[in-house]
Design a protein around this motif. Structure first.
Motif, PDB file in Angstrom:
ATOM      1  N   LEU A 114       0.861  -1.211  -0.167  1.00  9.45           N
ATOM      2  CA  LEU A 114       0.050  -0.064  -0.077  1.00  9.45           C
ATOM      3  C   LEU A 114       0.830   1.243   0.143  1.00  9.45           C
ATOM      4  O   LEU A 114       1.592   1.555   0.983  1.00  9.45           O
ATOM      5  N   THR A 115       0.572   2.126  -0.804  1.00 10.42           N
ATOM      6  CA  THR A 115       1.501   3.363  -1.121  1.00 10.42           C
ATOM      7  C   THR A 115       0.666   4.421  -1.359  1.00 10.42           C
ATOM      8  O   THR A 115      -0.609   4.510  -1.978  1.00 10.42           O
ATOM      9  N   PHE A 116       0.775   5.692  -0.668  1.00  8.98           N
ATOM     10  CA  PHE A 116       0.105   6.949  -0.795  1.00  8.98           C
ATOM     11  C   PHE A 116       1.094   7.779  -1.602  1.00  8.98           C
ATOM     12  O   PHE A 116       2.136   7.753  -1.359  1.00  8.98           O
ATOM     13  N   GLY A 117       0.461   8.338  -2.743  1.00 15.78           N
ATOM     14  CA  GLY A 117       1.246   9.262  -3.386  1.00 15.78           C
ATOM     15  C   GLY A 117       0.360  10.817  -3.155  1.00 15.78           C
ATOM     16  O   GLY A 117      -0.734  10.787  -3.611  1.00 15.78           O
ATOM     17  N   VAL A 118       1.002  11.538  -2.369  1.00 18.34           N
ATOM     18  CA  VAL A 118       0.401  12.864  -2.224  1.00 18.34           C
ATOM     19  C   VAL A 118       1.139  13.904  -2.500  1.00 18.34           C
ATOM     20  O   VAL A 118       2.280  14.285  -2.241  1.00 18.34           O
ATOM     21  N   GLY A 119       0.138  15.074  -3.246  1.00 15.48           N
ATOM     22  CA  GLY A 119       0.779  16.438  -3.692  1.00 15.48           C
ATOM     23  C   GLY A 119       0.203  17.023  -4.627  1.00 15.48           C
ATOM     24  O   GLY A 119      -1.226  16.449  -5.197  1.00 15.48           O
ATOM     25  N   PRO A 120       0.521  18.107  -5.116  1.00 18.71           N
ATOM     26  CA  PRO A 120      -0.204  18.722  -6.341  1.00 18.71           C
ATOM     27  C   PRO A 120      -0.268  18.063  -7.470  1.00 18.71           C
ATOM     28  O   PRO A 120       0.342  17.271  -7.923  1.00 18.71           O
ATOM     29  N   ALA A 121      -1.358  18.510  -8.480  1.00 13.55           N
ATOM     30  CA  ALA A 121      -1.502  18.182  -9.935  1.00 13.55           C
ATOM     31  C   ALA A 121      -0.290  18.376 -10.559  1.00 13.55           C
ATOM     32  O   ALA A 121       0.555  19.418 -10.085  1.00 13.55           O
ATOM     33  N   GLY A 122       0.107  17.504 -11.465  1.00  9.77           N
ATOM     34  CA  GLY A 122       1.062  17.515 -12.413  1.00  9.77           C
ATOM     35  C   GLY A 122       2.596  17.006 -11.994  1.00  9.77           C
ATOM     36  O   GLY A 122       3.567  17.050 -12.686  1.00  9.77           O
ATOM     37  N   THR A 123       2.362  16.369 -10.913  1.00 10.21           N
ATOM     38  CA  THR A 123       3.542  15.586 -10.167  1.00 10.21           C
ATOM     39  C   THR A 123       3.790  13.995 -10.805  1.00 10.21           C
ATOM     40  O   THR A 123       4.552  13.619 -10.293  1.00 10.21           O
ATOM     41  N   GLY A 124       2.759  13.814 -11.715  1.00  8.18           N
ATOM     42  CA  GLY A 124       2.838  12.195 -12.038  1.00  8.18           C
ATOM     43  C   GLY A 124       2.333  11.282 -11.223  1.00  8.18           C
ATOM     44  O   GLY A 124       2.752   9.961 -11.378  1.00  8.18           O
ATOM     45  N   LYS A 125       1.695  11.709 -10.106  1.00 11.77           N
ATOM     46  CA  LYS A 125       1.209  10.906  -9.074  1.00 11.77           C
ATOM     47  C   LYS A 125       0.430   9.414  -9.683  1.00 11.77           C
ATOM     48  O   LYS A 125       0.573   8.332  -9.441  1.00 11.77           O
ATOM     49  N   THR A 126      -0.710   9.895 -10.409  1.00 10.86           N
ATOM     50  CA  THR A 126      -1.641   8.931 -11.169  1.00 10.86           C
ATOM     51  C   THR A 126      -1.233   8.230 -12.240  1.00 10.86           C
ATOM     52  O   THR A 126      -1.206   7.118 -12.400  1.00 10.86           O
ATOM     53  N   PHE A 127      -0.392   9.236 -13.167  1.00 12.92           N
ATOM     54  CA  PHE A 127       0.312   8.445 -14.493  1.00 12.92           C
ATOM     55  C   PHE A 127       1.003   7.345 -14.010  1.00 12.92           C
ATOM     56  O   PHE A 127       1.228   6.416 -14.549  1.00 12.92           O
ATOM     57  N   LEU A 128       2.243   7.714 -12.992  1.00 11.19           N
ATOM     58  CA  LEU A 128       3.126   6.580 -12.575  1.00 11.19           C
ATOM     59  C   LEU A 128       2.458   5.499 -12.006  1.00 11.19           C
ATOM     60  O   LEU A 128       2.986   4.146 -12.183  1.00 11.19           O
ATOM     61  N   ALA A 129       1.203   5.553 -11.264  1.00  6.65           N
ATOM     62  CA  ALA A 129       0.710   4.398 -10.712  1.00  6.65           C
ATOM     63  C   ALA A 129       0.115   3.508 -11.666  1.00  6.65           C
ATOM     64  O   ALA A 129       0.104   2.472 -11.362  1.00  6.65           O
TER      65      ALA A 129
END
Length: 327
Positions: A114-129
């Motif tokens: 389980l990993t939480f990726g937290v931060g502003p839009a444009g940082t690649g959180k969703t794309f890399l997930a």
């Protein structure tokens, strides 16, 4: 590289802002004024070497590279920015982490269920997930991908939209489809959707299920309630890897409800097998202007509340130059 170190105009470069220096680029000659003794030169030599090797450092990575060299003058940036390809699409560049924070994020997703990726839009959180999910699926580490979002749109209730539930939520889930189409051929994505090898659904569809042997992504998690977040996290089954992404500063829940993401971060941080990776404005990978916009909003949020600044000269409204913009 030149944009990162000082060429191109439009205000100080990321390197100048991070080091307090002034950098002048003329042809192949770089002149450094001010800044910390030797720091800028050490960084430029390493960045130039990486660019020559075909591994240019993104402008968003410069502040973190500066921080690493401050902490350890002998650090090798080539070790940090080593290419780590997740997916090789038929068209377009290979998908790989492009910043220090993204590299930490990818490593966390590999090592933790389980990993939480937290931060502003444009940082690649969703794309890399999504890229990590595709990599796991193609390597047969999981049998399917499940991607979900809470069905809350900023300023818009889905119940008022025409059509079936699937038609209502389809536009809201469009960024997920776009990510998949960037990694896999569209006909292949459609087949996987039809065969339910890939499932993209609102969070409400997760209730009562146990997700085994899957790579599960919950996107826009700041818009979950506490109850929804608990429900989602308890869906994790055997052989499943889960990634939760969101920006706690962009909560759209009605009535001032507390965010399930912020609640989960407060409760779960520090538990073994759970990783939390935080992104900042410096990690924004979109146009450099987006990074500056995020930084401006962060400064506004951190400043004491008060009346908005008045336009120059004390006049109300926008100047004629501002009114001529394209919006």
């Amino acid at each position: 590289m030149l944009e990162a170190v000082g060429a191109g105009g439009g205000g100080p470069s990321p390197l100048e802002r991070a080091t307090g220096s002034k950098i002048h680029v003329r042809g192949h000659e770089i002149t450094i004024e001010g800044g910390e003794d030797g720091l800028v030169e050490r960084l430029l030599r390493q960045v130039y070497g990486l660019a020559q090797a075909g591994r240019p450092v993104a402008a968003a990575d410069i502040p973190r590279a500066v921080s690493m060299l401050r902490d350890d003058p002998n650090v090798r940036l080539s070790d940090v920015f080593a290419e780590d390809v997740l997916v090789r699409p038929r068209r377009g560049r290979p998908i790989a982490p492009r910043s220090v924070a993204q590299k930490r994020y990818v490593e966390a997703m590999r090592r933790h269920p389980l990993t939480f990726g937290v931060g502003p839009a444009g940082t690649g959180k969703t794309f890399l997930a999504v890229a990590m999910a595709v990599q796991h699926l193609l390597a047969e580490k999981v049998r399917r991908i499940v991607i979900s979002r809470p069905a809350i749109e900023a300023g818009e209730q889905l119940g008022f939209l025409p059509g079936t539930l699937e038609e209502k939520v389809s536009p809201y889930l469009r960024p997920i489809y776009d990510s998949l189409y960037a990694m896999l051929d569209p006909p292949r994505v459609m087949r996987m959707l039809e065969q339910q090898v890939i499932e993209i659904a609102p969070l409400a569809y997760m209730r009562g299920r146990t997700l085994d042997d899957a790579f599960v992504v919950l996107d826009e998690a700041q818009n979950t309630t506490r109850e929804q977040m608990k429900m989602f996290l308890t869906r994790i089954g055997q052989g499943t890897r889960c990634v939760v992404t969101g920006d706690p500063s962009q909560v759209d829940l009605p009535g001032g409800q507390p965010s399930g993401l912020s609640d989960a971060l407060a409760i779960l941080t520090g538990i073994d097998s759970i990783a939390v990776v935080r992104f900042a404005a410096a990690d924004v990978m979109r146009h450099p202007l987006v990074q500056r916009i995020v930084e401006a909003y962060e400064r506004r949020a951190a400043a004491p509340s008060g009346p908005p600044p008045r336009p120059e000269g004390g006049r109300k409204g926008l100047s004629s130059a501002s009114q001529g913009g394209d919006g």
